[in-house]
Design an enzyme around this catalytic site. Structure first.
Site, mmCIF file in Angstrom:
data_model
loop_
_atom_site.group_PDB
_atom_site.id
_atom_site.type_symbol
_atom_site.label_atom_id
_atom_site.label_comp_id
_atom_site.label_asym_id
_atom_site.label_seq_id
_atom_site.Cartn_x
_atom_site.Cartn_y
_atom_site.Cartn_z
ATOM 1 N N TYR A 78 0.851 -1.195 0.000
ATOM 2 C CA TYR A 78 0.000 0.000 0.000
ATOM 3 C C TYR A 78 0.889 1.248 0.000
ATOM 4 O O TYR A 78 0.791 2.122 0.859
ATOM 5 C CB TYR A 78 -0.933 -0.002 1.214
ATOM 6 C CG TYR A 78 -2.123 -0.922 1.091
ATOM 7 C CD1 TYR A 78 -2.054 -2.128 0.400
ATOM 8 C CD2 TYR A 78 -3.335 -0.581 1.677
ATOM 9 C CE1 TYR A 78 -3.147 -2.964 0.294
ATOM 10 C CE2 TYR A 78 -4.437 -1.415 1.582
ATOM 11 C CZ TYR A 78 -4.337 -2.601 0.884
ATOM 12 O OH TYR A 78 -5.426 -3.435 0.785
ATOM 13 N N TYR A 202 -4.647 -9.844 -8.486
ATOM 14 C CA TYR A 202 -4.436 -10.088 -7.059
ATOM 15 C C TYR A 202 -3.304 -11.071 -6.824
ATOM 16 O O TYR A 202 -2.466 -10.884 -5.937
ATOM 17 C CB TYR A 202 -5.728 -10.609 -6.419
ATOM 18 C CG TYR A 202 -6.456 -9.550 -5.628
ATOM 19 C CD1 TYR A 202 -6.422 -9.526 -4.242
ATOM 20 C CD2 TYR A 202 -7.161 -8.539 -6.288
ATOM 21 C CE1 TYR A 202 -7.087 -8.554 -3.523
ATOM 22 C CE2 TYR A 202 -7.827 -7.558 -5.571
ATOM 23 C CZ TYR A 202 -7.781 -7.564 -4.193
ATOM 24 O OH TYR A 202 -8.438 -6.585 -3.482
ATOM 25 N N SER A 298 -19.215 3.671 -5.887
ATOM 26 C CA SER A 298 -18.884 3.404 -4.483
ATOM 27 C C SER A 298 -19.483 2.069 -4.083
ATOM 28 O O SER A 298 -20.664 1.796 -4.366
ATOM 29 C CB SER A 298 -19.418 4.507 -3.573
ATOM 30 O OG SER A 298 -19.306 4.139 -2.211
ATOM 31 N N THR A 513 -8.897 -1.913 -2.543
ATOM 32 C CA THR A 513 -7.839 -1.494 -1.623
ATOM 33 C C THR A 513 -7.801 0.028 -1.556
ATOM 34 O O THR A 513 -8.070 0.713 -2.543
ATOM 35 C CB THR A 513 -6.458 -1.990 -2.095
ATOM 36 O OG1 THR A 513 -6.134 -1.402 -3.356
ATOM 37 C CG2 THR A 513 -6.419 -3.497 -2.201
#
Length: 558
Positions: A78, A202, A298, A513
């Site tokens: 991240y 992923y 969203s 993420t």
């Protein structure tokens, strides 16, 4: 003086505001943020605060706490998130950043899950047996197909257009009976129907986690819920910089310039309506040197809540954020396909629940049964019909939480399937019935002579509230898609419109993420500010690290 208009106040646009100020040299009063509410996907609040925010007074019980979901953070991958949060002062520890807060807490409370999968045979799935869940349980065809998927170059991703994970493994349905699939599915919220393209991303981006997926040692936890640990400090920093926040304002349509070059995208106005008070409507004028950053989708849109005695009532609204995105696609051809993500709830829906108790009896029983302390990640009942999981956070999970209170969270992947102990679908259950369903699963794996099922009355007496939440689009970002169904962060020929969300296209990185949203924000701001792409925060490529690949290979055969 140029202005920036942010549609949505989730982590992506908050990050864009920070990048504009920190790296673009803007002042906060040049930035206005419009939000329907303050939470988004990184949420957490008392139930009463949620009621106030949504204007929802229909719940019979507004006590306790609610977190619709919990995002899994990761220290190694991240990169953008930690970079941005290093610029945000801690609200709890003067002199520290939010990155310091989170990583210091996580290092002091490392995750080590010892009961990741639970079943009716041995409690902790086949513990001590050759089928112990630390084994992935692949056969050779599983390994071959998974490796083939991982090694596919990004330039060949179009071969995965509209291909589901189930279709990719059609010659090896055994994959969906493995420990790997149960863990990967419930850690990251994939389904068989999800996009094989996203699984490929992923597996490459999170290859570092593949060898430790059974213990979740790579999970980075925040000190409190993510709203209080991440979003509130970001909002406070931006407010202190002079950023204007306009809450409960819904942007309903873009106005575009009718240019000679018909494919130039120039936003000239934002139609809006206020969703409380006078229900005012109007248009905000956007100059050509202004910028618009839109959250084009969203995952918590159109969610609906119940309480201890009330089941949810499904909200059938098309996601408001995607509706605005869809309006833009009616003007321009290269802005993606919103319906691929927001028009098939069977692919995208799931269901969560938050439990608040007034003592720690149930918490202690869960710790005894799962053999782990609060904060050690995730437990999934692989035999459950709707695939139920719980996450017991480090306590307290909310700053306002009283010393005697426990709060934990759970979810099911298949809300339209019936329970194993309550003869209703999860969608039809009250919060109390969902808790009874969970207690049934806990009882099945409880080895004690004085089983937890003998203490149901005592447990029920301790319940402050159980809040069920139906989220029709929680996994929409994994829906089957093709190249072009997601728009670029800054679409081709866009002069002042950027998209920042989980529904934009960026190379290599993975959706669901905070990293994805924050990196999209950096790309958008740097593009409009003329900052070279070479200055973007570097991301790691562990899928090219020989040591990581060697561990992953060993795990394949573990």
């Amino acid at each position: 003086m140029a202005k920036a208009y942010m549609i949505g106040t989730g982590i992506g646009n908050l990050a864009a505001g920070i990048y504009l100020i920190r790296d673009g040299g803007w002042s906060g009063d040049q930035i206005t943020m419009f939000g329907l509410e303050k939470h988004g996907a990184n949420d957490g609040a008392t139930v009463a605060n949620y009621e106030d925010e949504y204007g929802n007074k229909s719940l019979s019980n507004n006590k306790g706490y609610l977190a619709k979901g919990g995002r899994m953070l990761n220290e190694e991958t991240y990169e953008n998130l930690w970079d941005v949060l290093r610029s945000v002062p801690s609200l709890d520890n003067p002199g520290q950043s939010v990155t310091d807060d989170i990583l210091n807490f996580d290092h002091a409370h490392p995750t080590h899950d010892v009961a990741r999968l639970m079943d009716k045979i041995d409690g902790v799935r086949n513990q001590g047996d050759k089928k112990d869940y630390s084994h992935m349980q692949f056969d050779n065809k599983d390994r071959m197909l998974l490796t083939k998927l991982m090694l596919m170059p990004e330039s060949k991703e179009n071969k995965l257009n509209n291909v589901s994970i189930e279709e990719w493994f059609k010659d090896s349905p055994h994959m969906f009976t493995t420990n790997f699939w149960y863990m990967w599915e419930t850690t990251f919220a994939f389904k068989k129907e999800s996009s094989a393209m996203e699984l490929r991303r992923y597996m490459n981006r999170m290859i570092l986690e593949f060898s430790r997926i059974n213990t979740l040692e790579g999970v980075t936890r925040t000190p409190y819920n993510q709203f209080e640990s991440i979003i509130l400090p970001m909002r406070k920093y931006l407010e202190d910089q002079g950023v204007h926040f306009v809450n409960n304002r819904k942007i309903t349509a873009f106005g575009f310039k009718d240019t000679d070059l018909r494919d130039d995208i120039v936003v000239t106005g934002l139609e809006y309506e206020d969703v409380d008070g006078e229900k005012e409507k109007g248009v905000i004028k956007v100059d050509e040197n202004d910028f618009v950053f839109d959250t084009n989708g969203s995952i918590t849109d159109s969610s609906s809540m119940g309480d201890l005695d009330t089941p949810v009532t499904e909200n059938m609204d098309y996601a408001p954020s995607a509706k605005l995105w869809k309006q833009a696609t009616e003007h321009f051809y290269n802005l993606g396909t919103p319906d691929k993500f927001f028009n098939d709830r069977a692919q995208s829906e799931w269901f969560s629940f938050t439990v608040t108790t007034n003592n720690h009896y149930l918490l202690n029983q869960i710790s005894r049964i799962t053999q782990q302390e609060p904060g050690n990640a995730l437990n999934t009942w692989v035999d459950s019909n709707n695939l139920m999981s719980i996450v017991v956070h480090h306590q307290p999970h909310f700053k306002a939480q009283k010393e005697n209170e426990t709060v934990f969270w759970g979810y099911t992947m298949f809300p339209r399937k019936k329970g194993d102990y309550v003869d209703k679908t999860i969608m039809e259950m009250t919060g109390k019935e969902i808790l009874q369903e969970l207690l049934g699963h806990l009882s099945e794996v409880d080895p004690a002579a004085d089983n937890i099922e003998n203490h149901e009355a005592e447990i029920m007496d301790s319940i402050v509230n159980v809040i069920p939440v139906y989220m029709p689009y929680a996994s929409a970002l994994f829906n089957q898609r093709a190249i072009g169904d997601r728009p670029n962060v800054v679409p081709k020929n866009s002069k002042n419109l950027a998209f920042i969300s989980q529904f934009v296209e960026m190379p290599f990185d993975m959706v669901f993420t905070e990293q994805y949203s924050v990196r999209a924000a950096q790309i958008a701001v740097y593009h409009f500010m003329g900052i070279p792409d070479t200055e973007l925060t570097p991301v790691h490529h562990y899928e090219k690290d020989p040591k990581v690949l060697a561990r992953a290979t060993r795990t394949m055969f573990r």
